[in-house]
Every structure is written in C-alpha cells, then in structure tokens.
Write a protein that holds these residues in place. Structure first.
Motif, short mmCIF file in Angstrom:
data_model
loop_
_atom_site.label_atom_id
_atom_site.label_comp_id
_atom_site.label_asym_id
_atom_site.label_seq_id
_atom_site.Cartn_x
_atom_site.Cartn_y
_atom_site.Cartn_z
N GLY A 70 0.78 -1.22 0.00
CA GLY A 70 0.00 0.00 0.00
C GLY A 70 0.81 1.27 0.00
O GLY A 70 0.35 2.32 -0.46
N THR A 71 2.04 1.21 0.50
CA THR A 71 2.89 2.40 0.61
C THR A 71 4.35 2.02 0.36
O THR A 71 4.71 0.84 0.28
CB THR A 71 2.79 3.03 2.02
N GLY A 72 5.20 3.04 0.27
CA GLY A 72 6.64 2.86 0.30
C GLY A 72 7.21 1.97 -0.77
O GLY A 72 6.81 2.01 -1.94
N ILE A 73 8.18 1.14 -0.37
CA ILE A 73 8.87 0.26 -1.31
C ILE A 73 7.89 -0.70 -1.98
O ILE A 73 7.95 -0.93 -3.19
CB ILE A 73 9.97 -0.53 -0.60
N GLY A 74 6.98 -1.27 -1.19
CA GLY A 74 6.04 -2.24 -1.75
C GLY A 74 5.18 -1.67 -2.85
O GLY A 74 4.98 -2.29 -3.89
N ARG A 75 4.67 -0.46 -2.62
CA ARG A 75 3.83 0.19 -3.63
C ARG A 75 4.63 0.49 -4.90
O ARG A 75 4.18 0.21 -6.01
CB ARG A 75 3.26 1.47 -3.05
N ALA A 76 5.82 1.04 -4.72
CA ALA A 76 6.65 1.37 -5.88
C ALA A 76 7.06 0.12 -6.64
O ALA A 76 7.10 0.10 -7.88
CB ALA A 76 7.88 2.16 -5.44
N ARG B 232 5.72 -15.97 -10.15
CA ARG B 232 7.11 -15.75 -10.59
C ARG B 232 7.93 -15.04 -9.52
O ARG B 232 9.12 -15.31 -9.37
CB ARG B 232 7.12 -14.93 -11.88
N CYS B 233 7.30 -14.12 -8.79
CA CYS B 233 7.99 -13.34 -7.75
C CYS B 233 7.11 -13.26 -6.52
O CYS B 233 5.93 -12.88 -6.62
CB CYS B 233 8.30 -11.92 -8.22
N LEU B 234 7.67 -13.58 -5.37
CA LEU B 234 7.00 -13.40 -4.09
C LEU B 234 7.87 -12.49 -3.25
O LEU B 234 9.00 -12.85 -2.90
CB LEU B 234 6.80 -14.74 -3.40
N VAL B 235 7.36 -11.30 -2.93
CA VAL B 235 8.15 -10.29 -2.22
C VAL B 235 7.57 -10.08 -0.83
O VAL B 235 6.43 -9.64 -0.68
CB VAL B 235 8.16 -8.95 -2.99
N HIS B 236 8.38 -10.40 0.16
CA HIS B 236 7.98 -10.23 1.56
C HIS B 236 8.45 -8.85 2.04
O HIS B 236 9.55 -8.69 2.58
CB HIS B 236 8.58 -11.33 2.42
N LEU C 18 11.78 -12.91 -2.47
CA LEU C 18 12.65 -11.84 -2.02
C LEU C 18 12.21 -11.37 -0.64
O LEU C 18 11.07 -10.97 -0.44
CB LEU C 18 12.61 -10.65 -2.99
N HIS C 19 13.15 -11.41 0.31
CA HIS C 19 12.92 -10.88 1.65
C HIS C 19 13.46 -9.45 1.69
O HIS C 19 14.63 -9.22 1.33
CB HIS C 19 13.66 -11.71 2.69
N ILE C 20 12.64 -8.50 2.13
CA ILE C 20 13.13 -7.15 2.36
C ILE C 20 13.67 -7.10 3.78
O ILE C 20 12.93 -7.19 4.75
CB ILE C 20 12.03 -6.10 2.14
N SER C 21 14.97 -6.99 3.88
CA SER C 21 15.68 -7.08 5.15
C SER C 21 15.94 -5.69 5.72
O SER C 21 15.28 -4.70 5.38
CB SER C 21 16.98 -7.86 4.95
N SER C 22 16.92 -5.58 6.58
CA SER C 22 17.24 -4.33 7.26
C SER C 22 18.61 -4.45 7.90
O SER C 22 19.06 -5.56 8.23
CB SER C 22 16.19 -4.04 8.34
N GLY C 23 19.27 -3.30 8.09
CA GLY C 23 20.49 -3.31 8.88
C GLY C 23 20.25 -3.81 10.28
O GLY C 23 21.17 -4.31 10.95
N ALA C 24 18.99 -3.71 10.74
CA ALA C 24 18.64 -4.19 12.08
C ALA C 24 18.75 -5.71 12.20
O ALA C 24 18.74 -6.24 13.31
CB ALA C 24 17.22 -3.74 12.43
N ALA C 25 18.86 -6.40 11.08
CA ALA C 25 19.07 -7.85 11.13
C ALA C 25 20.47 -8.20 11.59
O ALA C 25 20.73 -9.32 12.02
CB ALA C 25 18.81 -8.47 9.76
N HIS C 26 21.37 -7.24 11.49
CA HIS C 26 22.79 -7.52 11.70
C HIS C 26 23.42 -6.72 12.85
O HIS C 26 24.61 -6.88 13.12
CB HIS C 26 23.56 -7.22 10.40
N GLY C 27 22.64 -5.86 13.50
CA GLY C 27 23.17 -5.07 14.60
C GLY C 27 22.07 -4.68 15.57
O GLY C 27 20.91 -4.53 15.17
N ALA C 28 22.44 -4.53 16.83
CA ALA C 28 21.45 -4.23 17.87
C ALA C 28 21.16 -2.74 17.92
O ALA C 28 22.09 -1.92 17.96
CB ALA C 28 21.96 -4.71 19.22
N PRO D 27 17.59 -2.49 2.03
CA PRO D 27 17.35 -1.30 1.21
C PRO D 27 17.98 -0.01 1.72
O PRO D 27 17.95 0.99 1.01
CB PRO D 27 15.82 -1.19 1.24
N GLY D 28 18.55 -0.01 2.92
CA GLY D 28 19.05 1.23 3.49
C GLY D 28 17.94 1.98 4.20
O GLY D 28 16.86 1.44 4.47
#
Length: 250
Positions: free
Chosen positions: A11-17, A76-80, A127-137, A174-175
């Motif tokens: 509905g918004t943001g990266i997913g919408r674009a 063909r594509c599943l985007v989480h 495709l998993h949309i990850s984050s820097g939070a996956a790798h640091g507290a 994605p930053g």
C-alpha cells in the motif's frame, strides 16, 4: 497466462513502488496489505495488471485469502515487504501480546506464506526485504531487530532447502528509505529509541533513499540478475558494487 508477482506491504513505500514497477514490466501483480483504500489507489497505476487484496500476512486466515486470490496462477515473484517496527522501547518493558503480534507479521508471515505457495513457485523467486537491524542491535528496537535477524536466517535456510526445486530465495537490505516507517521513527523520544537523532539528521539532510529507486533495484534483482547471483548472498542497495551493477544494466 501472465506470470504473477505477489507483493506484501504494497500500500505504501517500497512495496507500492515495486508493485507498480513490476506491472510496468508486464507482470500481473497481486498487491497485499491491510488498508484497502491505499491498495486501490496503488492499483490505479495499471489497473489491467494489478489486483488488490486486503489481508494480514500475520494471520493464518489472511494468508489463506492470499492463496485463494492467487488461484491456479504461477507465482514468478513473491516479495515479503510487509513489516512492523512496533513495539518500540526497552525489551524489559515489552508485553508478550505486542511481541507475538510483531513476530507474527515479521517472521511467521513470510515463512508460512512461502510455505503455502511452494507448489506455485518452481522457477520463481522469493525476495525478503531485510534491514540493517538484522545484523546489529538497536536499543529500543529489540522486537524488530530480533524479527529481522530471524528473517535473515529463514532466507539462508530456505535458499539451501529450495534450490533443488528451482526456487531462488534472495534478500535485500534497502538502506534508510523515505517511507511511512521513517516518519514513525522520527516521532520517537530518546527514552523509547535512543538513536532517534540519527534518523532526524538523515531526514533533515535529505539523505533518505528514494523508494522508487529501491524498487527499481529490487525489480532488477527479481527479473534480470541470474538466479545463481541473485541467491548467492544478501544484496544491499547502499553497497557501491551492487549499485554499480544495477546502474550498468543494459
């Protein structure tokens, strides 16, 4: 039959674009989210190729509605992309109810939606949309950091387990992107999120990533990058070499 892309949090943001970008590339796109009005607005971009379904990926009944909406179409594509930042604040104060609600969306949703669609995905990509939070507290983001770390491990395990089924599983960091989640972050106090000033400063300096550019990068990963490269390691929109390859695409 037109190949289908399924994008959660559309509905918004990266997913919408990204949903719009994939439709422009000729795919049928199923947009998934919890707010029907925003999804319908997004579908107006290319209504002939886009279909919306209001569903909560953290709810088994919501995931069942998504599967029903797909029907017998090949995915063909599943985007989480769907995710929630809250609860925000010290882990010492988090409630069990809030913790479980967040993990249901951020961890259980991607895992069990992928599981439910395995028979429609051979030859496709997840495709998993990850984050820097996956790798640091990040103090104050204990729930979100834990969820993204778990999602990163799910990506790695599924990548190995599904390779024999010709299902490529990838992950994208994605930053810091200009999305509604960033507005939520900037509204926090230092007591709930001690690092809030960093995000206020990034916004003030105009240094947030453009969701449309991130979406274009994600579409390139999903449709143009060879499967072996796509799944080899996590991609980062802010990594210079990854951006160079994207910019150099023909």
């Amino acid at each position: 039959m037109t190949d289908l892309a399924v994008v959660t949090g559309a509905g918004t943001g990266i997913g919408r674009a990204l949903a719009r970008g994939l439709a422009d590339r000729g795919l049928g796109v199923l947009l998934v989210g919890r707010r029907a009005g925003l999804l319908q607005e997004a579908c107006a971009h290319a209504s002939a190729h886009m279909q919306a379904i209001s569903a909560d990926v953290g709810d088994p009944a919501g995931r069942a509605r998504i599967v029903d909406a797909i029907g017998d179409r090949r995915v063909r594509c599943l985007v989480h992309n769907a995710g929630v930042l809250e609860p925000i604040g010290p882990l010492a104060n988090v409630s069990l109810e809030a913790w479980r609600a967040a993990q249901a969306v951020n961890v259980e949703g991607p895992l069990f939606l992928t599981q439910a669609l395995l028979d429609k995905l051979p030859g496709g990509r997840v495709l998993h949309i990850s984050s820097g939070a996956a790798h640091g507290a990040y103090p104050g983001w204990g729930s979100y950091c834990t969820a993204k770390a778990a999602l990163h491990m799910i990506y790695q395990v599924l990548r190995e387990e599904l390779a024999a089924s010709s299902i490529a599983v990838g992950s994208l960091r994605p930053g810091v992107v200009d999305t509604p989640m960033q507005a939520l972050i900037r509204n926090q106090t230092p007591e709930t999120f001690p690092r809030v000033q960093r995000f206020l400063d990034l916004h003030a300096r105009g240094e947030l990533e453009d969701p449309t550019e991130v979406a274009d990068f994600a579409a390139w990963l999903l449709l143009d990058v060879p499967a072996a490269d796509y799944a080899a390691a996590e991609w980062s929109f802010t990594e210079p070499e990854h951006r160079r390859r994207w910019k150099a695409r023909s």
